[in-house]
Write a protein that holds these residues in place. Structure first.
Motif, PDB file in Angstrom:
ATOM      1  N   LEU A 196       0.928  -1.188  -0.083  1.00 47.40           N
ATOM      2  CA  LEU A 196       0.082  -0.133   0.064  1.00 47.40           C
ATOM      3  C   LEU A 196       0.794   1.314  -0.151  1.00 47.40           C
ATOM      4  N   LEU A 197       0.749   2.170  -0.942  1.00 47.95           N
ATOM      5  CA  LEU A 197       1.445   3.251  -1.060  1.00 47.95           C
ATOM      6  C   LEU A 197       0.638   4.494  -0.771  1.00 47.95           C
ATOM      7  N   ILE A 198       1.132   5.319  -0.148  1.00 46.14           N
ATOM      8  CA  ILE A 198       0.421   6.631   0.380  1.00 46.14           C
ATOM      9  C   ILE A 198       1.347   7.718   0.167  1.00 46.14           C
ATOM     10  N   GLY A 202      -1.604  10.634  -3.892  1.00 48.53           N
ATOM     11  CA  GLY A 202      -2.779   9.550  -3.736  1.00 48.53           C
ATOM     12  C   GLY A 202      -2.443   8.357  -2.993  1.00 48.53           C
ATOM     13  N   VAL A 203      -3.428   7.461  -3.010  1.00 45.87           N
ATOM     14  CA  VAL A 203      -3.269   6.197  -2.422  1.00 45.87           C
ATOM     15  C   VAL A 203      -3.274   5.059  -3.423  1.00 45.87           C
ATOM     16  N   PHE A 204      -2.220   4.096  -3.339  1.00 42.50           N
ATOM     17  CA  PHE A 204      -2.175   2.927  -4.614  1.00 42.50           C
ATOM     18  C   PHE A 204      -2.026   1.554  -3.780  1.00 42.50           C
ATOM     19  N   THR A 205      -2.838   0.775  -4.023  1.00 41.81           N
ATOM     20  CA  THR A 205      -2.918  -0.731  -3.759  1.00 41.81           C
ATOM     21  C   THR A 205      -2.063  -1.258  -4.949  1.00 41.81           C
ATOM     22  N   LEU A 257      -9.382   8.530  -2.610  1.00 42.93           N
ATOM     23  CA  LEU A 257      -9.529   7.756  -4.088  1.00 42.93           C
ATOM     24  C   LEU A 257      -8.080   6.809  -3.884  1.00 42.93           C
ATOM     25  N   VAL A 258      -8.601   5.320  -4.197  1.00 41.25           N
ATOM     26  CA  VAL A 258      -7.596   4.506  -4.229  1.00 41.25           C
ATOM     27  C   VAL A 258      -7.314   3.913  -5.450  1.00 41.25           C
TER      28      VAL A 258
END
Length: 318
Positions: A196-198, A202-205, A257-258
C-alpha cells in the motif's frame, strides 16, 4: 480552546473546504466554500468552529444563509433567519434510540505488535507458507531456514516471495520523494494486500505477480500469460482498491481515491490494452513513474491515511 484550533484548506474532486481541527489534528467541523454550508461534529464545538471560521473566512458568515447539512451530507431545509449550524440530529420519538450520525470510527490502539510499518514484503507468504521438503528448496533457503529454525518454503511460494521483495525494493526508492509504503497487510480471510503506497500523489494498492521471462498481456478484465489461461488479476486489483478505500474512509473524514496497480515482476514483455485506464500495469522498474505524482493529498491527509493504514486492528473487520 480557540487559540489551539487550526484551520486546514482542502480541495479534492470539486470540493473546496476549510477544516477546523483540534490540536491533535482531529476535525471538529468544516465549511464548504462552494455551497456555503457549515458542519460541526457536536453541539459543544459550535461556538469554537464559528469563531475560528469568522477569523479565517468571514465571508462565510456574512453572505447569504448557508445550506444546512447533517454529516455526511444530507441536505435539510434552509433556515429562514440567521445561519444555523448542524450538530447532532434531533431525537425522534421512538422506542428504539436514534442512530448517531456517521463519523470516522475510533482508531484501534497502535502498539509495536500491531504496527504494520515494521512488516517486510512477503510477510504473509512467509507466515502462511506450507511445509516443503528440503529437496524442493534452494541452498540459501535451506540454510536460512536451518539457522532460523523454520521450515523451508515450497518453490511456488518462494518465487512469489521473491516477486514481492523485488517490488518492495522498488517502492522503497519512492520514500525519498515523500511516499510512505506498507507491505503485506493481513486480512481476516488469510489473504493480504501486497503493498500500500500513500503519498502526495494519492493512495495506491499494489499487487505483485511474478512471471519471470514470460509474455504478459493485460486486457480490460483479465491478464494472459504466454497465451495461456486468463488470470483474474485486473478484477482482483479493483476489488482490493475498493476494500482499501472503504476501510480508510471508515476512519478518515474525507473521501479517499484508491488507485490499483498490478506489477508483473521480471516479465519478458508487457502489453497493456489502451482501454484499460483504471488499473495501472507496470513492470517493477516502471514503479518509478509514481514518484513525481502530486496534488492528490495534502501532507496532513497523507499522514492521516498512513496513520490509519498502519494499525493492524483497522483491517480486522473488512
Amino acid at each position: 480552546m480557540l487559540e489551539e484550533l487550526t484551520v486546514t484548506a482542502w480541495q479534492y474532486f470539486g470540493h473546496d473546504r476549510l477544516y477546523v481541527n483540534l490540536p491533535d489534528g482531529t476535525p471538529i467541523g468544516w465549511a464548504d466554500r462552494r455551497t456555503g454550508g457549515i458542519t460541526v461534529v457536536h453541539a459543544r464545538y459550535r461556538d469554537d468552529v464559528t469563531d475560528v471560521l469568522a477569523r479565517r473566512a468571514p465571508e462565510l458568515l456574512t453572505a447569504a444563509p448557508p445550506e444546512i447539512r447533517v454529516h455526511p451530507g444530507t441536505p435539510l431545509a434552509a433556515p429562514a433567519a440567521e445561519p444555523r449550524l448542524t450538530a447532532e440530529p434531533a431525537p425522534v420519538a421512538s422506542p428504539v434510540p436514534p442512530t448517531p450520525p456517521t463519523w470516522p470510527a475510533r482508531l484501534p490502539e497502535l502498539t509495536p505488535e500491531t504496527d504494520l510499518a515494521s512488516r517486510r514484503p512477503g510477510a504473509t507468504l512467509r507466515a502462511t507458507a506450507p511445509v516443503a521438503g528440503t529437496r524442493d528448496s534452494g541452498l540459501l533457503e535451506r540454510l536460512s531456514s536451518k539457522v532460523q529454525r523454520r521450515q523451508p518454503m515450497d518453490p511456488v511460494r518462494r518465487k512469489e516471495l521473491l516477486g514481492e521483495r523485488r517490488t518492495g525494493a522498488e517502492l522503497a526508492r519512492l520514500t525519498r520523494h515523500g511516499w510512505r509504503v506498507l507491505h503485506s497487510i493481513p486480512l481476516p480471510d488469510g489473504g493480504d494486500i501486497d503493498h500500500l503506497l500513500i503519498g502526495p500523489g494519492g493512495v495506491f494498492t499494489i499487487r505483485t505477480e511474478y512471471h519471470p521471462q514470460q509474455s504478459v498481456r493485460a486486457a480490460d478484465d483479465t491478464v494472459t500469460v504466454d497465451d495461456g489461461a486468463s488470470c483474474p488479476y485486473i478484477t482482483e486489483c479493483r476489488t482490493e482498491a475498493t476494500l482499501v478505500r472503504q476501510t480508510l474512509e471508515r476512519h478518515a473524514d474525507f473521501p479517499v481515491l484508491v488507485q490499483p496497480v498490478l506489477v508483473c515482476v521480471d516479465a519478458a514483455s508487457l502489453d497493456v490494452a489502451p482501454t484499460l485506464t483504471d488499473v495501472r500495469v507496470y513492470g517493477e522498474r516502471q514503479l518509478s513513474a509514481l514518484a513525481p505524482l502530486s496534488g492528490e493529498l495534502t501532507a496532513h491527509q497523507a499522514d492521516r491515511l498512513y496513520d490509519i493504514a498502519r494499525r493492524q486492528g483497522v483491517w480486522g473487520d473488512v
